[in-house]
Design a protein around this motif. Sequence first.
Motif, PDB file in Angstrom:
ATOM      1  N   LYS A 201       8.337  -2.346  -3.157  1.00 20.29           N
ATOM      2  CA  LYS A 201       8.366  -3.033  -1.873  1.00 20.29           C
ATOM      3  C   LYS A 201       7.606  -2.267  -0.791  1.00 20.29           C
ATOM      4  O   LYS A 201       6.885  -2.859   0.004  1.00 20.29           O
ATOM      5  N   LEU A 205       5.041  -3.203   2.300  1.00 21.48           N
ATOM      6  CA  LEU A 205       5.760  -3.247   3.576  1.00 21.48           C
ATOM      7  C   LEU A 205       6.069  -1.835   4.042  1.00 21.48           C
ATOM      8  O   LEU A 205       6.220  -0.932   3.225  1.00 21.48           O
ATOM      9  N   ALA A 210      11.097  -3.040   5.268  1.00 22.50           N
ATOM     10  CA  ALA A 210      11.714  -3.292   3.953  1.00 22.50           C
ATOM     11  C   ALA A 210      13.225  -3.110   3.953  1.00 22.50           C
ATOM     12  O   ALA A 210      13.906  -3.545   3.033  1.00 22.50           O
ATOM     13  N   THR A 212      17.180  -3.349   4.203  1.00 21.30           N
ATOM     14  CA  THR A 212      18.223  -4.383   4.198  1.00 21.30           C
ATOM     15  C   THR A 212      19.572  -3.663   4.059  1.00 21.30           C
ATOM     16  O   THR A 212      19.624  -2.433   4.100  1.00 21.30           O
ATOM     17  N   THR A 263      19.580 -10.870   7.113  1.00 19.25           N
ATOM     18  CA  THR A 263      19.305  -9.730   6.233  1.00 19.25           C
ATOM     19  C   THR A 263      20.357  -9.630   5.140  1.00 19.25           C
ATOM     20  O   THR A 263      20.803  -8.561   4.792  1.00 19.25           O
TER      21      THR A 263
ATOM     22  N   THR B 110      16.725  -6.675  -4.833  1.00 22.75           N
ATOM     23  CA  THR B 110      16.410  -6.857  -3.419  1.00 22.75           C
ATOM     24  C   THR B 110      15.373  -7.965  -3.301  1.00 22.75           C
ATOM     25  O   THR B 110      14.400  -7.992  -4.056  1.00 22.75           O
ATOM     26  N   THR B 112      12.701 -10.162  -1.008  1.00 21.44           N
ATOM     27  CA  THR B 112      11.915 -10.141   0.219  1.00 21.44           C
ATOM     28  C   THR B 112      11.713 -11.571   0.702  1.00 21.44           C
ATOM     29  O   THR B 112      11.285 -12.430  -0.063  1.00 21.44           O
TER      30      THR B 112
END
Lengths: 266, 266
Positions: A201, A205, A210, A212, A263, B110, B112
Amino acid sequence: MISVVLIGAGNVATHLFKAFSLSNQASVNQWYSRTLKSIEAYKTQVEITDNLSQLKDADVYIIAVSDDAISELSSKLPFEDRLVVHTSGSVGIYDLDKKLKRGVFYPLQTFTKGADVDFSTVPICIETIKKTDYHILKQLGQAIGSKTHRVNSDQRSALHLAAVFVNNFTNQLYRVAHEITESKGAEFDILKPLILETANKVQDLSPYVAQTGPAKRNDKKTIKKHLKSLDSEHHRTIYELLTTSIKKTHGTSTGSATKRSITKNN
Amino acid sequence: MISVVLIGAGNVATHLFKAFSLSNQASVNQWYSRTLKSIEAYKTQVEITDNLSQLKDADVYIIAVSDDAISELSSKLPFEDRLVVHTSGSVGIYDLDKKLKRGVFYPLQTFTKGADVDFSTVPICIETIKKTDYHILKQLGQAIGSKTHRVNSDQRSALHLAAVFVNNFTNQLYRVAHEITESKGAEFDILKPLILETANKVQDLSPYVAQTGPAKRNDKKTIKKHLKSLDSEHHRTIYELLTTSIKKTHGTSTGSATKRSITKNN
């Protein structure tokens, strides 16, 4: 063709030897180790020596020994004014003897003993005092397929320090996760795709974007539940500190409920 | 063909909708959201509703809403004895209303926002009370290409907690690294291959075996240098705690010089 003499018999020296051997733009003239035995396996491929006074001519001498040994070794080299580099992230360029043309050729990657290294995934940070020395080291990095980056001492130190966070400390978080799953009879393996995706990720980003999770959205209920379920005091301390750190970064010390749905994951 | 009704309009619901739409072993009969507007874009592909009393028949109802809303929503469902799952890592299976056949369908990954998800890289942790319910959920996971894992409540909690360490906390370490490099004008991008390799390494090696660096080899000189060069008190606290943690794991509180050369890198 850039000629190299390798000094040292560790992981970095060995991986560099293999990479130079495969390159048609660089060649290793000679390989020095204090203990000949440690490089004896390569003696059919390259001249080996344990005698510094017999070092041959080369365009670049690469000292790849433990940090503490670099300075002394450089002062024992039986010549002046030749280009000598070390491969350390944390040793100063001026720790090399001043009779030499000095440089640093720092591969910023983690090497696994035994496993082959693809140097196209190894950025090389180059530091030199003179610009002409930089160009030859840049060519040398490119000769093994690496991307090279010119850095100054401060930048190299910062990268070395930051590397400890993204490599050693991150790996320790994996270890803690291993301890947590193991203690409840869950499989650590289930986390492996998430580990990869977390690293993937931030290739695109920023880590800020990125982020969360419960700390970012200040989800007190989940944080409390997590802290309660951690059996190890030590794990709790890490959880609390990094939760505080994320809140600090994202200004969520006083989070709002509306942020929550945006989120959601993890 | 397994029929599904989706409940919720967040990230997880949206990714699941897309995955089910691509599957020929599962289909979404209907999609519910409290606010119709949030799923309006999909109304040509699926029947949408904001009215719980109009929910259609389906083999599985998937509640993918924020953790706090799951329990209440489940109690409002206008039917009994149908299979209803939530997708949360941390909410209990018994938080679902007891009139229902209850389960958990927890994608441990995760997501995005906006980016497509390849569910073959998303392990799905399945928890059910009855074994027959497990089999249909397993098929549902396989229908979107996921690997499924049967877990109990304790294991799921442990995985959710461990996920915070390998995802949120790891990402925060990337963030700290970003702050460190930026403060010295170095490029964070140079660290990206190391970030990836660190994650790659533990796909095959245990985090214990994969560890390297100054803390593991108890290299006091480098640790001291690093601590001195950290401008932020907060970064220093993280450095100290994770260094202690690594020493604890590897029993290097009193390290020996001989270990040094073996574990040289980073």
